[in-house]
Design an enzyme around this catalytic site. Structure first.
Site, PDB file in Angstrom:
ATOM      1  N   LYS A 275     -11.598 -16.813  -7.116  1.00  0.00           N
ATOM      2  CA  LYS A 275     -12.701 -17.573  -7.699  1.00  0.00           C
ATOM      3  C   LYS A 275     -12.437 -19.075  -7.615  1.00  0.00           C
ATOM      4  CE  LYS A 275     -14.454 -15.874 -11.306  1.00  0.00           C
ATOM      5  NZ  LYS A 275     -14.995 -15.396 -12.553  1.00  0.00           N
TER       6      LYS A 275
ATOM      7  N   ARG B  33     -12.483 -18.686 -17.394  1.00  0.00           N
ATOM      8  CA  ARG B  33     -12.574 -17.383 -16.724  1.00  0.00           C
ATOM      9  C   ARG B  33     -11.333 -17.093 -15.912  1.00  0.00           C
ATOM     10  NH1 ARG B  33     -18.595 -16.454 -15.734  1.00  0.00           N
ATOM     11  NH2 ARG B  33     -19.454 -18.484 -16.223  1.00  0.00           N
TER      12      ARG B  33
ATOM     13  N   GLY C  37     -14.383  -7.362 -13.761  1.00  0.00           N
ATOM     14  CA  GLY C  37     -14.481  -6.855 -15.130  1.00  0.00           C
ATOM     15  C   GLY C  37     -13.172  -6.465 -15.782  1.00  0.00           C
TER      16      GLY C  37
ATOM     17  N   MET D  40     -10.469  -8.461 -16.439  1.00  0.00           N
ATOM     18  CA  MET D  40      -9.841  -9.463 -17.299  1.00  0.00           C
ATOM     19  C   MET D  40     -10.908 -10.196 -18.114  1.00  0.00           C
ATOM     20  SD  MET D  40      -6.799 -10.803 -14.892  1.00  0.00           S
ATOM     21  CE  MET D  40      -7.831 -11.052 -13.482  1.00  0.00           C
TER      22      MET D  40
ATOM     23  N   ARG E 290     -18.103 -14.704  -3.690  1.00  0.00           N
ATOM     24  CA  ARG E 290     -16.963 -13.920  -3.213  1.00  0.00           C
ATOM     25  C   ARG E 290     -17.461 -12.901  -2.203  1.00  0.00           C
ATOM     26  NH1 ARG E 290     -16.032 -10.753  -8.934  1.00  0.00           N
ATOM     27  NH2 ARG E 290     -18.106  -9.885  -9.051  1.00  0.00           N
TER      28      ARG E 290
ATOM     29  N   HIS F 299       1.568  21.605  -5.141  1.00  0.00           N
ATOM     30  CA  HIS F 299       1.026  22.542  -4.151  1.00  0.00           C
ATOM     31  C   HIS F 299      -0.493  22.408  -4.072  1.00  0.00           C
ATOM     32  CE1 HIS F 299      -0.504  26.485  -2.796  1.00  0.00           C
ATOM     33  NE2 HIS F 299       0.514  26.414  -1.959  1.00  0.00           N
TER      34      HIS F 299
ATOM     35  N   SER G  25      10.881  13.917  12.860  1.00  0.00           N
ATOM     36  CA  SER G  25       9.668  13.705  12.073  1.00  0.00           C
ATOM     37  C   SER G  25      10.114  13.489  10.633  1.00  0.00           C
ATOM     38  CB  SER G  25       8.743  14.915  12.181  1.00  0.00           C
ATOM     39  OG  SER G  25       7.617  14.691  11.364  1.00  0.00           O
TER      40      SER G  25
ATOM     41  N   CYS H 271       5.429  13.080   8.744  1.00  0.00           N
ATOM     42  CA  CYS H 271       4.489  14.143   8.384  1.00  0.00           C
ATOM     43  C   CYS H 271       4.431  14.366   6.880  1.00  0.00           C
ATOM     44  CB  CYS H 271       4.801  15.431   9.123  1.00  0.00           C
ATOM     45  SG  CYS H 271       6.429  16.082   8.732  1.00  0.00           S
TER      46      CYS H 271
ATOM     47  N   TYR I 158       3.951   8.104  15.893  1.00  0.00           N
ATOM     48  CA  TYR I 158       2.694   8.583  15.326  1.00  0.00           C
ATOM     49  C   TYR I 158       2.830   8.806  13.822  1.00  0.00           C
ATOM     50  CZ  TYR I 158       4.926  13.184  15.242  1.00  0.00           C
ATOM     51  OH  TYR I 158       5.778  14.217  14.978  1.00  0.00           O
TER      52      TYR I 158
END
Ligand code: PEP
Ligand code: MG
Length: 875
Positions: free
Chosen positions: A22, A92, A101, A103, A336, A454, A764, A831, A851
């Site tokens: 802000k 503010r 909203g 703070m 913003r 699980h 992995s 994984c 990956y």
């Protein structure tokens, strides 16, 4: 010397870290010559300092604030506490990342018994002046002194009764004066001192209160959800007040440059004449659409529309703006980048590229990966949701909306589902036995278990909504009912779950199906794929999941958990025979029964995946998970299996472990019973040969050994695999290639990764186990105490959801380096559940993994996160 306070004219838009969002944007708007009420920003560093100094503001910082206050008085020509032209300010919060909203805010600061008279004289409107003063006392008392707002409302109601009026607006100037007197009296009674009359004292108290609000419970929860670090702190903006409630030529409003729900390019918003910001938020009066301002105040509207366009072009993003009109003059209070729905985020990003404002890479970075989720799962019908009441809350374990009839067992789930009914499965916790019931359920609700329990893991894998760990529920399986918030729910009663918020509704709430196939989604994901360097695979155990994942863009399977199929159909019988076998011969017989099922499952997966990589992980969980625990269930199963209940009880007792997650599981099973690994190898290799022989694809299996701790262990199991595989391949007459690798999920494996890589052909990272074993707490139980750790700021987030880069991440990084030093070309993936978490994906990109692998419904999220990681951190 450090500088802790900046005039709006001293800052600019690039100083977000210091001035907060802000503050930086107010400075930027001032620099652009837009009408912004004057003011200054106390920096985020001052907030950090406040906490470091034991929640006090150092005298140097206070002096600096006073200097800037003096300058503000000079610039505005108004003075704090003046009897003719008093300065009033708003105070503010404003953090680096917007936390709407969360703070606190204080308006009209500077009013006291003297200034209110000055203000009345200046405005010629005593009612307005005293109304502002009583609002200030109320807000200050609430925010700074923690006196409940409700008590003040009671005083107002009491006065209205006495006056015989219904609405606040019917109270006259003298009534407002009386309210001020009563409010101050109440304040003195509660606090034992007078309401502070010195505006400078008011100001310092308000600044402190905003700093303090950084640490309030709702801000802490919001930060944890949005991964905003605690140590960022908030800035405080002190700005001279303008009044939208000073008459019918004034007003206030909020507007977006584009529609935040749909992304449509048109000014969107609303305003109220003769009102202050809080009136718009409070929803007491119905605001008018922004288009109406064009008729009511054409000059102001044109000026605002022009500013909106300029701001959007300046920030190159959709803006969310607050404005006030005071006596016909427009003021900008805030701008913003606007929060938006997933659908709007995609449309705005793609449109901005088409409009030439941003390039593809920038567009890819504009969409929050986690938001995509909303486009992949069913959601609640908005109207139906408005009418529904939340009756409880658990963990938002797997997103989506579910509505169905309560069932308590997998059997019941299947029975109801077979009759075409929708069901929600309610369990204390789930286990592999519940798989089939879970598959036919719309949603799963558990009393125990965290984000990697699980239920949570399996539900995410299936893309089924799950709310886990709702400890308020009391389940009575025998009575087939559960109670929550004082109400009992029986089998067949309707409930609804929101897996994205954890909310539970004690009624049927209508859902609408997902529609991820829109053109904007496709275009943006196309760009993401173009720029990412990480591969994105999926964790899938069945052809059905694999198909779903490929549809979402998965390039391979990084983890097939073979045991997840052990419960389907008749397989469980053979599995149990294997477990109760008294010798190798018997065990082999049981395994031979299991073999055709496994082989068929793998063939099905290979048929779906074609030549994409598929990593098949060998049996991992402790064997007790496949047997019942209760005496009556054991007796029933023993009768079924044709053995005595005593014998089966003995087996169950012999498998009992105090810490099963650290017990007889993973490759330890293959070391003890190599015939299991032989059977699984036979299934994998035969499946690959069969599919390859059909001629369409050449399959190259990747076999993965779980929970390795040592190279000798790896070597032993690998030899079992290789001798079996090579024999079958030689017999088949085709030249099938395959690889044997390991999971790195035990800290010792990470430490010795260089040695293990002499045998393992790929790695992995199983970061679920690696996290639990590195921290030394269980993934199933940690939920019980992690809350204390968040409250006490020891951990900022769940290490099972967001990879602990500091600790566990170090082990990963080390293992990657050591592995590559031994075997430079080896491929490495992740994984664990972290493979679908955006910040963890960025970490995987940085450490050079090949990956990430995650559940099917998180594949698009991982694709986008991987692209953002690559754009931000070019390799
Ligand atoms: C892991 O430990 O990260 C993993 C993927 O294996 P599982 O969750 O099956 O133990
Ligand atoms: Mg594991």
């Amino acid at each position: 010397m450090a500088k802790f306070v900046y005039d709006f004219s001293e800052g600019n838009g690039s100083m977000r870290e210091l001035l907060g969002g802000k503050g930086a944007n107010l400075a930027e708007m001032s620099n652009l010559g837009m009408p912004v009420p004057q003011g200054f920003t106390v920096t985020t560093e001052a907030c950090t300092q406040y906490y470091n100094d034991g929640r006090t503001i150092a005298p140097e910082i206070e002096a600096e604030i006073m200097e800037h206050l003096a300058k503000l008085e000079e610039k505005t020509g108004k003075q704090f506490g003046s009897t003719t032209n008093p300065l009033l300010v708003s105070v503010r919060s404003g953090a680096r990342a917007s936390m709407p909203g969360m703070m606190d805010t204080i308006l009209n600061l500077g009013l006291n018994d003297v200034a209110v008279e000055g203000f009345a004289a200046k405005t010629g409107n005593p009612r307005f002046a005293y109304d502002s003063y009583r609002r200030f006392i109320q807000m200050f008392s609430d925010v700074v002194m923690e006196l409940s707002k409700k008590r003040f409302e009671e005083i107002i109601d009491d006065l209205k009764d006495k006056k015989g009026v219904k609405q606040d607006v019917e109270l006259a100037a003298d009534d407002m004066k009386e309210l001020v007197v009563r409010f101050k009296e109440f304040y003195k009674n509660e606090k034992g001192e007078d309401f502070p009359q010195d505006p400078k004292v008011q100001l310092m108290e308000a600044v402190k209160a905003v700093f303090r609000s950084w640490d309030n419970p709702r801000a802490n929860v919001y930060r944890r959800m949005n991964e905003i670090p605690y140590d960022w702190g908030t800035a405080v903006n002190v700005q001279s007040m303008v009044f939208g409630n000073s008459g019918n030529n004034s007003g206030t409003g909020v507007a977006f440059t584009r529609n935040p729900a749909t992304g449509e390019k048109a000014l969107f918003g609303e305003y109220l004449i003769n009102a202050q910001g809080e009136d718009v938020v409070a929803g007491v009066r119905t605001p008018s659409p922004i288009s109406k301002l064009q008729e009511e105040m054409p000059g102001v509207y044109d000026q605002f529309a022009d500013i909106a366009t300029r701001l959007e072009q300046h920030y190159k993003d959709m803006q969310d703006m607050e404005f006030t009109i005071e006596d016909g003059k427009l003021y900008m209070l805030q701008t913003r980048n606007g929060k938006r729905t997933a659908a709007a985020a995609l449309k705005v990003a793609v449109d901005l590229v088409d409009e030439g404002m941003i390039d593809e890479k920038e567009a890819v970075c504009r969409v929050e990966p986690k938001q995509l989720d909303a486009l992949l799962h069913p959601t609640f019908d908005a109207e139906a949701l408005k009418k529904a009441a939340v009756v409880g809350k658990g963990l938002a374990a797997s997103p989506g909306a579910a509505c169905g009839r309560v069932v308590f067992t997998a059997e019941e789930a299947k029975e109801w589902a077979a009759r075409g009914e929708k069901v929600v499965l309610v369990r204390l916790e789930t286990s592999p036995e519940d798989i089939e019931g879970m598959q036919v359920s719309q949603g799963i609700l558990t009393v125990r278990g965290g984000m990697t329990s699980h239920a949570a893991v399996v539900a995410r894998g299936m893309g089924t909504c799950c709310v886990s760990g709702c400890g308020d529920i009391v389940v009575d399986y025998a009575a087939k009912q559960f109670t929550l918030a004082g109400k009992a729910y029986k089998e067949g009663d309707w409930i609804s779950l929101d897996g994205s918020t954890g909310n539970i509704y004690g009624e049927a709430v209508a859902t609408v199906p997902a529609d991820p196939g829109s053109g904007y989604f496709g275009r943006l994901m196309g760009w993401a794929d173009k720029y990412r360097q990480l591969g994105v695979y999926t964790n899938a155990d069945t052809p059905r999941d694999a198909k779903q994942a490929v549809a979402f863009g998965a390039q391979g399977i990084g983890l097939v958990r073979t045991e997840h199929m052990f419960f389907e159909g008749d397989r469980i019988k053979a599995v149990r025979e294997m477990i109760v076998a008294e010798n190798t011969e018997e065990r082999k017989k049981a395994l031979a029964k299991l073999l055709p099922y496994q082989q068929g499952d793998f063939e099905g997966i290979y048929e779906v995946m074609g030549e994409r990589p598929v990593v098949i992980r060998y049996l991992d969980p402790p064997l007790h998970e496949f047997l019942p625990t209760k005496a009556e269930d054991i007796a029933e199963l023993a009768a079924d299996m044709g053995i005595t209940a005593e014998r089966l009880t003995e087996v169950v007792a012999s498998l009992h472990e105090v810490n099963p997650m650290m017990g007889f599981r993973g490759c330890r099973l293959a070391v003890a019973y190599p015939e299991i690994a032989e059977m699984q190898t036979t299934a994998v290799i035969n499946a690959a040969i069969n599919v390859t022989k059909k001629g369409q694809y050449t399959i190259k299996p990747e076999i993965m050994i779980p929970l390795t701790t040592d190279v000798k262990e790896m070597k032993y199991v690998k030899e079992v695999v290789v001798s079996t595989a090579d024999r079958i391949i030689a017999e088949s007459g085709i030249d099938l290639k395959y690889e044997v690798g390991t999971m790195i999920e035990d800290p010792r494996a990470a430490l010795l990764a260089g040695e293990i890589a002499t045998e393992a052909e790929f790695f992995s990272f199983g970061t679920n186990d690696l996290t639990q074993l590195t921290f030394g707490f269980s993934r199933d139980d940690a939920g019980k105490f992690l809350g204390y750790y968040y409250d006490k700021k020891i951990y900022e987030s769940d290490p099972f959801a967001h990879l602990d880069q500091n600790g566990v991440g170090k082990l990963v990084e080390m293992a990657v380096k050591a592995g590559k030093a031994t075997r430079p070309e080896m491929h490495m993936g992740i994984c664990g559940e972290h493979g679908g978490d955006p910040t963890s994906v960025e970490f995987c990109h940085k450490v050079g993994l090949t990956y990430v692998s995650c559940s099917p419904f998180r594949v698009p999220i991982a694709r986008l996160a991987a692209a953002q990681a690559a754009i931000k951190n070019p390799r």
